[in-house]
Design an enzyme around this catalytic site. Structure first.
Site, PDB file in Angstrom:
ATOM      1  N   TRP A  45      10.793   5.717   9.519  1.00 18.74           N
ATOM      2  CA  TRP A  45      10.795   5.897   8.063  1.00 18.74           C
ATOM      3  C   TRP A  45      11.919   6.861   7.723  1.00 18.74           C
ATOM      4  O   TRP A  45      11.861   8.026   8.111  1.00 18.74           O
ATOM      5  CB  TRP A  45       9.465   6.489   7.585  1.00 18.74           C
ATOM      6  CG  TRP A  45       9.450   6.650   6.102  1.00 18.74           C
ATOM      7  CD1 TRP A  45       9.927   7.721   5.380  1.00 18.74           C
ATOM      8  CD2 TRP A  45       8.986   5.706   5.146  1.00 18.74           C
ATOM      9  NE1 TRP A  45       9.778   7.496   4.039  1.00 18.74           N
ATOM     10  CE2 TRP A  45       9.202   6.274   3.867  1.00 18.74           C
ATOM     11  CE3 TRP A  45       8.415   4.439   5.231  1.00 18.74           C
ATOM     12  CZ2 TRP A  45       8.859   5.611   2.691  1.00 18.74           C
ATOM     13  CZ3 TRP A  45       8.062   3.799   4.060  1.00 18.74           C
ATOM     14  CH2 TRP A  45       8.286   4.379   2.809  1.00 18.74           C
ATOM     15  N   GLU A  48      -3.803   3.969   3.796  1.00 18.24           N
ATOM     16  CA  GLU A  48      -3.906   5.389   4.144  1.00 18.24           C
ATOM     17  C   GLU A  48      -5.036   6.056   3.347  1.00 18.24           C
ATOM     18  O   GLU A  48      -4.784   6.565   2.260  1.00 18.24           O
ATOM     19  CB  GLU A  48      -2.578   6.096   3.883  1.00 18.24           C
ATOM     20  CG  GLU A  48      -1.395   5.459   4.600  1.00 18.24           C
ATOM     21  CD  GLU A  48      -0.075   6.179   4.340  1.00 18.24           C
ATOM     22  OE1 GLU A  48      -0.073   7.358   3.932  1.00 18.24           O
ATOM     23  OE2 GLU A  48       0.968   5.548   4.549  1.00 18.24           O
ATOM     24  N   GLY A  88       0.819  -1.205   0.000  1.00 22.49           N
ATOM     25  CA  GLY A  88       0.000   0.000   0.000  1.00 22.49           C
ATOM     26  C   GLY A  88       0.848   1.248   0.000  1.00 22.49           C
ATOM     27  O   GLY A  88       1.510   1.573  -0.978  1.00 22.49           O
ATOM     28  N   TYR A 107       4.170  11.233  12.823  1.00 19.45           N
ATOM     29  CA  TYR A 107       4.973  12.253  12.153  1.00 19.45           C
ATOM     30  C   TYR A 107       4.136  12.805  11.007  1.00 19.45           C
ATOM     31  O   TYR A 107       3.005  12.344  10.767  1.00 19.45           O
ATOM     32  CB  TYR A 107       6.314  11.696  11.650  1.00 19.45           C
ATOM     33  CG  TYR A 107       6.227  10.316  11.050  1.00 19.45           C
ATOM     34  CD1 TYR A 107       5.698  10.106   9.780  1.00 19.45           C
ATOM     35  CD2 TYR A 107       6.680   9.193  11.746  1.00 19.45           C
ATOM     36  CE1 TYR A 107       5.613   8.850   9.217  1.00 19.45           C
ATOM     37  CE2 TYR A 107       6.596   7.921  11.203  1.00 19.45           C
ATOM     38  CZ  TYR A 107       6.063   7.758   9.936  1.00 19.45           C
ATOM     39  OH  TYR A 107       5.971   6.506   9.381  1.00 19.45           O
TER      40      TYR A 107
END
Length: 606
Positions: free
Chosen positions: A586, A380, A337, A448
């Site tokens: 990330w 998302e 995704g 974040y």
């Protein structure tokens, strides 16, 4: 994760090794008249570019040529050039044009095409004979050799032996594959591999080659652990997970080996490999070339051995296999995704069982099943808006995760990246994350990207605030709010991981050093405006202050926020007091060459 996208530019120009992807025999070494070989010239997941090359290996000119092959169902030629291409069912025929039918001795001609699907050609014939130049079409490939046995294992060597393969033309030699990469070619059924690392895990398979240079299937694998040495896992019992992007292998030039050279591999517990695609209600390959086709030189390879064009598995998958051999404590999940490909989840949620079945078949593909320890879902956002808006309903997320757990079982990990929107009626409230929690091992809460230059005029604010502060642009956009929201819904703290960005977000046209200033747009970034790696910012725009547990920096008229080893230490301490399951980040490529941010996470969770 707002800025996660697949860098597609330039993929089509990447040439793959000739005939290295389709299992066709190399040209025979005997006296021949002509050969035909195939290569993929590009691959974009749902289709590819292909090229056939016809070579005159005889002593007289060829005046005309015809190449025939079969494609599996679902793969087809959509357009072609320099040949007239026709089909009958799954059988394809290409005939020369009027201007390229004649081929002088030693010369060659090529024709190309664009294809749909992902299949590879088989049963190739050139002018009625085999494409490898023999006059016996359909020559059988060798059988698989017996699974090798290992003996006399020392700190640095192992003896291997295996039973012979069979072939109608006779066996020419055997390739010895270590962790999927060829390390030797021998004519006998034994081999001693030296120069190994003490206390390290290796996997060996054998592949036979016949006298017309056809290779057969690989043997079963034997696991070998050399004596001596130690592989020290990271301290503590918390999850320490990093995202590794498939596109990092290109412009960023961040390879799997960098996890070793930076020291990060010894300080993590898990890797999320990002991303697989979600399309047509199924899990799909994200970038075939980066994933399992790209060959690495010896200096780029985790094992220190160069890939060969004909090895069974190459690309990042093979490098991850080699990484696991050196660091057996690391678990690897395939993440599907992301920001760009989340639009496919709506169709997947309409039939969760079919989606789960497709994902399992892909993750457990025999070519790389040993690489992955589970699946990560990065939707998302369910029943909310991201790059696109989803209206599949609050229950869709729970149903999807339930189907994945049922298919993957208890021996595989099932995890998910989630929103960190802690506002009332926000994205956490939009889907049944609490109901889905019973089916997942943990949630990667993306704490974040709360603020950034996607609001071009500001106000400037830290993109990953730990707590709220006076003047915060949006109440509820903090790590503490997100974690509290999940806990209030009944999600266990041990199933929640705090997220760290290894990058900063910034604005330009800023006139004040403190947060809350106005701006004129995103600050310049190496790969994308408004975003820059920590490894760059730490020297180009050093931190000038902290707010809400995150650093910020003001240099010239640019304003950035990002985490440093110091702020990470504070966030890890907070995560432990909250009883969280650990941390994730990330992504690896934003860290320094000596992995100082990974080190801060490891030390902070010890």
């Amino acid at each position: 994760m707002r800025f996660r996208h697949r860098a597609a530019a330039g993929f089509a120009s990447l040439l793959l090794p000739l005939a290295g992807l389709v299992g066709l025999a190399s040209p025979a070494q005997a006296a021949t008249t002509a050969t035909a070989t195939f290569a993929k010239t590009s691959d974009w997941g749902t289709g590819f570019g292909g090229q056939w090359t016809v070579k005159n290996t005889g002593t007289a000119a060829i005046s005309t040529w015809t190449v025939e092959w079969d494609f599996p169902s679902g793969t087809s030629v959509t357009s072609a050039w320099d040949a007239d291409v026709t089909s009958s069912g799954t059988h394809w025929t290409a005939k020369n044009k009027s201007y390229n039918g004649t081929i002088a001795p030693g010369a060659s001609v090529s024709f190309g095409f664009n294809g749909a699907g992902s299949g590879s050609p088989s049963n190739c014939k050139l002018n009625g004979d085999s494409c490898d130049g023999t006059t016996v079409p359909g020559d059988a490939a060798p059988s698989a050799p017996g699974t090798p046995t290992a003996s006399n294992i020392t700190n640095t060597s192992v003896n291997l032996s295996w039973s012979a393969a069979t072939d109608d033309k006779g066996i020419k030699n055997y390739d010895v594959l270590r962790d999927g990469a060829k390390v030797a070619t021998v004519t006998t059924t034994s081999y001693t591999n030296t120069g190994l690392t003490a206390g390290t895990d290796y996997s060996y398979t054998i592949q036979a080659r016949d006298t017309v240079d056809q290779t057969g299937p690989v043997s079963g694998a034997v696991a070998v652990h050399t004596t001596g040495g130690t592989t020290t896992p990271p301290t503590g019992n918390k999850v320490k997970l990093g995202y590794l992007t498939e596109w990092g292998t290109y412009t960023r030039n961040y390879q799997v080996k960098n996890l070793v050279t930076s020291g990060s591999a010894s300080k993590i517990t898990h890797i999320n490999y990002a991303f697989g695609n979600v399309t047509n209600g199924q899990c799909a390959i994200g970038d075939a070339y980066a994933d399992y086709q790209k060959t690495f030189t010896a200096d780029q390879s985790v094992s220190g051995v160069a890939d060969t064009w004909d090895q069974p598995l190459a690309g990042n998958f093979n490098q991850l296999r080699q990484l696991k051999a050196k660091y057996p404590n690391i678990k690897i999940l395939w993440s599907f995704g992301g920001w760009t490909w989340s639009g496919g989840f709506a169709q997947a949620a309409a039939n969760p069982t079919a989606f789960a079945n497709s994902c399992y078949s892909l993750v457990e593909d025999p070519r790389w099943a040993d690489v992955f320890d589970g699946i990560d879902i990065d939707w998302e956002y369910p029943n909310a808006c991201g790059l696109s808006c989803d209206t599949s309903g609050a229950a869709a997320y729970k149903n999807l995760m339930q189907a994945l757990r049922a298919k993957f079982g208890s021996n595989n990990l099932v995890t998910a990246a989630t929103t960190a929107d802690g506002t009332s009626g926000g994205k956490i409230d939009a889907a049944d994350y609490a109901g889905a929690a019973q089916y997942v091992d943990w949630y990667n809460v993306m704490t974040y990207d709360f603020f950034g230059a996607f609001d071009a005029d500001g106000p400037t604010a830290p993109h990953s605030p730990l707590t709220t502060y006076t003047g915060i642009p949006q109440a509820g956009f903090t790590t503490a709010d997100a974690i509290a929201k999940f806990k209030s819904k009944g999600v266990a703290a041990s199933k929640l991981l705090i997220g760290i960005g290894f990058y900063g977000r910034g604005w330009t046209g800023v006139t004040q050093a403190a947060p809350g200033g106005s701006a004129t747009g995103p600050a310049p970034g190496t790969y994308e405006q408004g975003i820059e790696d920590y490894k760059v910012l730490k020297t180009s725009c050093p931190a000038t202050g902290t707010i809400a547990g995150t650093a910020y920096a003001y240099c010239g008229n640019n304003w950035w926020s990002y985490d440093t080893p110091s702020t990470i230490a504070g966030k890890m301490s907070w995560a432990k007091t909250q009883g969280l399951g650990g941390a994730f980040f990330w992504d690896f490529s934003g860290d320094t060459s000596n992995g100082e941010l990974v080190t801060a996470i490891n030390n902070g969770l010890a």
